[in-house]
Design a protein around this motif. Sequence first.
Motif, PDB file in Angstrom:
ATOM      1  N   ILE A 105       0.811  -1.540   0.206  1.00 14.89           N
ATOM      2  CA  ILE A 105       0.157   0.544  -0.149  1.00 14.89           C
ATOM      3  C   ILE A 105       0.913   1.093  -0.359  1.00 14.89           C
ATOM      4  O   ILE A 105       1.678   1.262   0.887  1.00 14.89           O
ATOM      5  CB  ILE A 105      -0.713   0.013   1.238  1.00 14.89           C
ATOM      6  N   PHE A 106       0.767   2.137  -0.420  1.00 15.77           N
ATOM      7  CA  PHE A 106       1.542   3.141  -0.745  1.00 15.77           C
ATOM      8  C   PHE A 106       0.642   4.332  -0.897  1.00 15.77           C
ATOM      9  O   PHE A 106      -0.557   4.765  -0.613  1.00 15.77           O
ATOM     10  CB  PHE A 106       1.741   3.597  -2.381  1.00 15.77           C
ATOM     11  N   ILE A 107       1.647   5.462   0.118  1.00 14.20           N
ATOM     12  CA  ILE A 107       0.503   6.342   1.002  1.00 14.20           C
ATOM     13  C   ILE A 107       1.183   7.712   0.853  1.00 14.20           C
ATOM     14  O   ILE A 107       2.809   7.924   0.976  1.00 14.20           O
ATOM     15  CB  ILE A 107       0.964   5.996   2.505  1.00 14.20           C
ATOM     16  N   GLU A 108       0.550   9.190   0.989  1.00 14.84           N
ATOM     17  CA  GLU A 108       1.023   9.913   0.209  1.00 14.84           C
ATOM     18  C   GLU A 108      -0.101  10.907   1.461  1.00 14.84           C
ATOM     19  O   GLU A 108      -1.212  10.722   1.378  1.00 14.84           O
ATOM     20  CB  GLU A 108       1.094  10.506  -0.977  1.00 14.84           C
ATOM     21  N   VAL A 109       0.478  12.415   1.765  1.00 18.62           N
ATOM     22  CA  VAL A 109      -0.349  13.138   2.151  1.00 18.62           C
ATOM     23  C   VAL A 109      -0.338  15.010   2.311  1.00 18.62           C
ATOM     24  O   VAL A 109       1.303  14.954   1.092  1.00 18.62           O
ATOM     25  CB  VAL A 109       0.287  13.079   3.936  1.00 18.62           C
ATOM     26  N   THR A 110      -1.038  15.617   1.278  1.00 17.20           N
ATOM     27  CA  THR A 110      -1.253  16.589   1.189  1.00 17.20           C
ATOM     28  C   THR A 110      -2.058  17.480   2.097  1.00 17.20           C
ATOM     29  O   THR A 110      -3.669  17.412   2.199  1.00 17.20           O
ATOM     30  CB  THR A 110      -1.199  17.551  -0.589  1.00 17.20           C
ATOM     31  N   ALA A 111      -1.496  18.177   3.639  1.00  8.49           N
ATOM     32  CA  ALA A 111      -1.966  18.791   4.362  1.00  8.49           C
ATOM     33  C   ALA A 111      -2.073  20.360   4.550  1.00  8.49           C
ATOM     34  O   ALA A 111      -0.842  21.172   3.807  1.00  8.49           O
ATOM     35  CB  ALA A 111      -2.495  18.445   5.778  1.00  8.49           C
ATOM     36  N   ASP A 112      -2.624  21.045   5.161  1.00  9.69           N
ATOM     37  CA  ASP A 112      -2.795  22.499   5.085  1.00  9.69           C
ATOM     38  C   ASP A 112      -2.505  22.495   6.949  1.00  9.69           C
ATOM     39  O   ASP A 112      -3.181  21.506   8.046  1.00  9.69           O
ATOM     40  CB  ASP A 112      -4.147  23.454   4.973  1.00  9.69           C
ATOM     41  N   VAL A 113      -2.150  23.635   7.192  1.00 10.62           N
ATOM     42  CA  VAL A 113      -1.432  23.535   9.094  1.00 10.62           C
ATOM     43  C   VAL A 113      -2.716  23.849   9.859  1.00 10.62           C
ATOM     44  O   VAL A 113      -3.079  23.061  10.858  1.00 10.62           O
ATOM     45  CB  VAL A 113      -0.543  24.651   9.194  1.00 10.62           C
TER      46      VAL A 113
END
Length: 529
Positions: A105-113
């Motif tokens: 399973i490949f995991i990424e993230v893009t989030a705001d503070v």
Amino acid sequence: MKHYIIAFLTIFTILTTSCRNDFDFEPNVGNLKFSRDTIYLDTVFTTIGSSTYTLKVYNKSDKNISIPNLRLGKGESSKYRLMVDGMPGKVFENVELLAKDSMFIFIEVTADVADANPGDFLYTDQIQFGNNSEFQTVELVTLIQDAYFIFPQRTLNPDDTYTYESLTLGLDEEGNPITIQGQFLDSADPDNGNELHWTNEKPYVIYGYTAVPPNETLVVDAGARIHFHAESGLIVANNASLHVEGDYSTTEALENEVIFEGDRLEPSFSDVPGQWGTIWFTQGSTNNIISNLTIKNATVGMLIEGNDGTTSPTIDMKNVQIYDCSNVGVLARTGNIVGKNMVVNNCGQASIACTLGGSYDFTHCTFANYWPIPKQYCVVINDYLETSDQTIVEPLVKADFKNCILYGSPNLSLSIDKQGNGPDINDPNFNYSFDSSLIKFVDLSHIYSSHPLYQFTGANYTNCLIATNSTNNRPDFKDPNNNELIIGEDSSARGLANSSYATFNDILNNQRNSTVGFDSGAYNWIIFE
């Protein structure tokens, strides 16, 4: 015939039984194994995506299983993204896994503070394996950093393409402007405020090339962190200045050091060269004063093109460290530089290149080079530049190295190349000197044994130690491959320095005096911890 029918039925029974075992999947909850129970996706900046991380899921049973639900705990609203069996998504149903098999399973993230916890700025979620009432979990944790973002503006064209703000660097041979994607810093930017004053309140992330306007000064406070995206950098333009006001730090957090590096914060990127462009001092930049600055992972750490035409140094540096540059740490063309307590290491071509003449004065500097493929130099000195149609020669006013170390994995740490008027050692337009310095020069084939520029005696070389093989006159660096260039107890640089030049503390703020001794290089000897 009867025997053939019995054999056929036997084979058919075996095949159908085998197929049923291979392709029948039983719903299963609670028996999976994982390569990790928590995945830390390291630190990311607001709105900038992370690297891709991997989780391995094991079915160690003898049965083919079907996972009823494989999902992110926050469902479709999660800022994490998954790739399961080649399919992107956040919620998956009936995920099949063969007996004694595994899947990635490949995991990424893009989030705001704003998505993170207010107290610790952590953004968390979990991957859930099971059904609505019973499931196993793998935790996901990411630290989100807020930042100032400086980037070129863009304009939407009628054909749905974008035109980006750009800087003009000059004219080409046909008189056409040479441009680069970027923008000038603004003292009253509507989002960032005064972009000519970089503080330590939160990091700065630079996209494209950003430039200090003419007649302006960019001030960088102690403790500031500047991160450059790929193919980006800082330009100090004509009549513009850069003042980096770092200071000595007292903890391993380097709380007062100013750091320029790439915008990939994962530990695996900490020493990867060539992640961004350069700090570019163009012809005419002036009064640049730099203290306690570390530059990491650039293509060229500093590119210095020319000087301001005065006798004062265009760049005055103290306690500057430059590491892991894919080309050159400091590339100067007709520069006017003063450097004290400089440390440069691991550069693809040369740690420092004083080219096309100029004026250079370095005291208590450590110019090493332990690039993995040892075909580089620590220091290059020349007085010319070859173009497509001519060779330009400029006087080398001086290139003085006092109480320095030039040492690395290549046999030859030093390259001196004189174009103007041939290799006359007494040419008044080609002045260089080394005083109380440790220099590695292993001339195995005796190519330079009669070369006038490499005799290591006379007025050009005073009280220098020359390492003519790999065993004598060693600097005894702590761990040069990891940029730890503190000298050890057995270093030949100990006691080598000329005390008349040792008028300031070392790069760690340790004293140089008659009690502790005067050691060449940026570091005075200390006991390794």
